[in-house]
Write a protein that holds these residues in place. Structure first.
Motif, PDB file in Angstrom:
ATOM      1  N   VAL A 174       0.843  -1.204   0.000  1.00 13.20           N
ATOM      2  CA  VAL A 174       0.000   0.000   0.000  1.00 13.20           C
ATOM      3  C   VAL A 174       0.878   1.254   0.000  1.00 13.20           C
ATOM      4  N   LYS A 175       1.920   1.239   0.815  1.00 13.40           N
ATOM      5  CA  LYS A 175       2.835   2.393   0.902  1.00 13.40           C
ATOM      6  C   LYS A 175       3.509   2.683  -0.442  1.00 13.40           C
ATOM      7  N   LYS A 176       3.668   1.631  -1.240  1.00 14.01           N
ATOM      8  CA  LYS A 176       4.261   1.804  -2.578  1.00 14.01           C
ATOM      9  C   LYS A 176       3.216   2.170  -3.630  1.00 14.01           C
ATOM     10  N   GLY A 177       1.928   2.139  -3.226  1.00 17.63           N
ATOM     11  CA  GLY A 177       0.863   2.421  -4.179  1.00 17.63           C
ATOM     12  C   GLY A 177       0.488   1.225  -5.027  1.00 17.63           C
ATOM     13  N   GLU A 178       0.973   0.037  -4.637  1.00 19.21           N
ATOM     14  CA  GLU A 178       0.690  -1.208  -5.362  1.00 19.21           C
ATOM     15  C   GLU A 178      -0.573  -1.858  -4.771  1.00 19.21           C
ATOM     16  N   TYR A 179      -1.723  -1.310  -5.106  1.00 20.97           N
ATOM     17  CA  TYR A 179      -2.969  -1.726  -4.454  1.00 20.97           C
ATOM     18  C   TYR A 179      -3.416  -3.140  -4.833  1.00 20.97           C
ATOM     19  N   LYS A 180      -3.200  -3.523  -6.090  1.00 23.70           N
ATOM     20  CA  LYS A 180      -3.590  -4.873  -6.510  1.00 23.70           C
ATOM     21  C   LYS A 180      -2.768  -5.933  -5.775  1.00 23.70           C
ATOM     22  N   LYS A 181      -1.460  -5.668  -5.657  1.00 23.44           N
ATOM     23  CA  LYS A 181      -0.592  -6.608  -4.931  1.00 23.44           C
ATOM     24  C   LYS A 181      -0.963  -6.650  -3.447  1.00 23.44           C
TER      25      LYS A 181
ATOM     26  N   ILE B 279      -3.959  -6.132  -2.225  1.00 20.81           N
ATOM     27  CA  ILE B 279      -5.209  -6.897  -2.118  1.00 20.81           C
ATOM     28  C   ILE B 279      -4.907  -8.398  -2.087  1.00 20.81           C
ATOM     29  N   GLU B 280      -3.977  -8.828  -2.914  1.00 17.44           N
ATOM     30  CA  GLU B 280      -3.595 -10.257  -2.936  1.00 17.44           C
ATOM     31  C   GLU B 280      -3.072 -10.691  -1.567  1.00 17.44           C
ATOM     32  N   LYS B 281      -2.227  -9.854  -0.963  1.00 18.88           N
ATOM     33  CA  LYS B 281      -1.661 -10.179   0.351  1.00 18.88           C
ATOM     34  C   LYS B 281      -2.747 -10.219   1.424  1.00 18.88           C
TER      35      LYS B 281
ATOM     36  N   TYR C  59      -9.653  -6.320   6.775  1.00 17.44           N
ATOM     37  CA  TYR C  59     -10.816  -5.960   5.948  1.00 17.44           C
ATOM     38  C   TYR C  59     -10.805  -4.464   5.610  1.00 17.44           C
ATOM     39  N   THR C  60     -10.563  -3.626   6.611  1.00 17.78           N
ATOM     40  CA  THR C  60     -10.591  -2.170   6.354  1.00 17.78           C
ATOM     41  C   THR C  60      -9.412  -1.754   5.467  1.00 17.78           C
ATOM     42  N   ASN C  61      -8.261  -2.411   5.596  1.00 17.99           N
ATOM     43  CA  ASN C  61      -7.116  -2.113   4.730  1.00 17.99           C
ATOM     44  C   ASN C  61      -7.398  -2.520   3.287  1.00 17.99           C
TER      45      ASN C  61
ATOM     46  N   CYS D 256      -7.855  -0.282  -0.381  1.00 19.87           N
ATOM     47  CA  CYS D 256      -7.299  -0.619  -1.702  1.00 19.87           C
ATOM     48  C   CYS D 256      -8.398  -0.651  -2.764  1.00 19.87           C
ATOM     49  N   TYR D 257      -9.523  -1.258  -2.419  1.00 18.21           N
ATOM     50  CA  TYR D 257     -10.644  -1.303  -3.367  1.00 18.21           C
ATOM     51  C   TYR D 257     -11.119   0.106  -3.720  1.00 18.21           C
ATOM     52  N   LEU D 258     -11.163   0.990  -2.727  1.00 10.92           N
ATOM     53  CA  LEU D 258     -11.551   2.381  -2.978  1.00 10.92           C
ATOM     54  C   LEU D 258     -10.572   3.032  -3.954  1.00 10.92           C
ATOM     55  N   SER D 259      -9.283   2.790  -3.730  1.00 11.62           N
ATOM     56  CA  SER D 259      -8.251   3.391  -4.585  1.00 11.62           C
ATOM     57  C   SER D 259      -8.347   2.885  -6.023  1.00 11.62           C
ATOM     58  N   LEU D 260      -8.833   1.646  -6.191  1.00 13.45           N
ATOM     59  CA  LEU D 260      -8.989   1.051  -7.522  1.00 13.45           C
ATOM     60  C   LEU D 260     -10.396   1.221  -8.083  1.00 13.45           C
ATOM     61  N   LYS D 261     -11.211   2.022  -7.390  1.00 15.69           N
ATOM     62  CA  LYS D 261     -12.606   2.309  -7.794  1.00 15.69           C
ATOM     63  C   LYS D 261     -13.472   1.051  -7.847  1.00 15.69           C
ATOM     64  N   MET D 262     -13.140   0.080  -6.984  1.00  8.58           N
ATOM     65  CA  MET D 262     -13.938  -1.150  -6.864  1.00  8.58           C
ATOM     66  C   MET D 262     -14.856  -0.967  -5.641  1.00  8.58           C
ATOM     67  N   TYR D 263     -15.865  -0.140  -5.828  1.00 10.22           N
ATOM     68  CA  TYR D 263     -16.645   0.355  -4.699  1.00 10.22           C
ATOM     69  C   TYR D 263     -17.535  -0.709  -4.052  1.00 10.22           C
ATOM     70  N   LYS D 264     -18.092  -1.605  -4.856  1.00 13.65           N
ATOM     71  CA  LYS D 264     -18.949  -2.660  -4.287  1.00 13.65           C
ATOM     72  C   LYS D 264     -18.138  -3.596  -3.398  1.00 13.65           C
TER      73      LYS D 264
END
Length: 311
Positions: free
Chosen positions: A207-214, A216-218, A233-235, A239-247
């Motif tokens: 997350v600190k690197k801005g690698e939100y997809k990676k 999420i995998e972790k 869950y909140t973390n 990431c989902y918010l940052s990737l516009k995966m709102y649902k």
């Protein structure tokens, strides 16, 4: 009538402590709490006289008598008995919840909060503990303001070995009561919890690197090892918010709130997701819930004003 009572009393004196305990349970079930407390007292004496003072047996008897006192409105005696029960067997869920309820009735909100939160360390799926924590949070915010957490007594850390043992026992009791469910989540062991924590930390680093997809995998891998960790869950929701995966963000915040109904991050992030999904009603509901817990939360206040203008 007096003769009959004397005869019943003599009969009880000849009973074993287990028979007395059962008799106390029967009186409790029928709402005769004073009689139940009296019989539990006799059972305690019998155990102490026997010379075989099994701490677990005595702990249960004191906890049962505490429940009778609580039902009868004798809250201080309930507190005393629960404390003895917990001294005998530390971190028992029932005496913790009963003492918390007694403290709450006595308006000792800080002490009640500590007991409710301690119970949640052992089993995060106890509705009474979640509800109690939410009530105490609201009460303490009203009484002490935003700095209420600073005035709390120390919340004890439940040792991992005790947590696993008690959670497993509670889980088994739930299965026996409700029937075995194939999809019921097992209690994570110490190795699983450590692995989950390591994976969560790796996710945080991504997350600190801005690698939100990676990240999420972790976080997803972490939750496979421990599905009761709220911050994972909140973390992942962030990431989902940052990737516009709102649902997906709404779903993760919902899981976090199922575990802790007053979680500020979960309420705020779900409100953000609802706003992006144009569900302004749900967004406002979450923000109102957040502001009940933290009335002066600036981010919540600002988002609420923004959404109210759009509505």
């Amino acid at each position: 009538m007096c003769y009959r009572k004397t005869k019943m009393s003599q009969k009880r004196r000849s009973q074993s402590w287990t028979e007395l305990k059962q008799a106390g349970n029967e009186f409790f079930k029928t709402g005769q709490y004073g009689e139940a407390a009296s019989i539990y007292s006799q059972a305690i004496k019998e155990v102490e006289k026997s010379g075989k003072k099994n701490p677990e047996d005595l702990s249960i008897l004191y906890s049962n008598r505490a429940a009778s006192y609580l039902k009868d409105g004798n809250c201080w005696e309930c507190v005393k008995d629960c404390t003895v029960s917990l001294d005998l067997v530390p971190f028992g869920i029932k005496p913790l919840l009963r003492r918390a309820a007694a403290y709450e009735a006595l308006e000792r909100y800080r002490l009640a909060y500590v007991d409710y939160k301690t119970a949640l360390q052992i089993d995060c799926n106890i509705p009474a503990a979640h509800d109690g924590t939410s009530r105490m949070t609201k009460c303490l915010t009203e009484v002490d303001g935003l700095s209420w957490r600073e005035k709390l007594p120390l919340i004890p850390t439940v040792p991992m070995a005790i947590k696993e043992k008690l959670s497993l026992a509670t889980s088994q009791q739930t299965k026996q009561h409700n029937g075995t469910r194939e999809n019921e989540k097992s209690v994570p062991g110490e190795d699983s919890i450590k692995k989950a924590l390591t994976l969560k930390k790796e996710g945080n680093a991504q997350v600190k690197k801005g690698e939100y997809k990676k990240a999420i995998e972790k976080y997803t891998q972490s939750l496979k090892h421990n599905s009761s960790e709220i911050t994972t869950y909140t973390n992942r929701a962030l990431c989902y918010l940052s990737l516009k995966m709102y649902k997906e963000a709404v779903q993760d915040c919902g899981e976090a709130l199922r575990l802790d109904s007053a979680n500020i991050k979960a309420l705020y992030r779900r409100a953000q997701a609802h706003k992006e999904l144009n569900d302004y009603k749900a967004c406002i509901e979450d923000l109102n819930s957040l502001l009940k817990v933290e009335p002066k939360n600036t981010a919540g206040q600002n988002l609420l004003l923004e959404v109210q203008k759009k509505k």
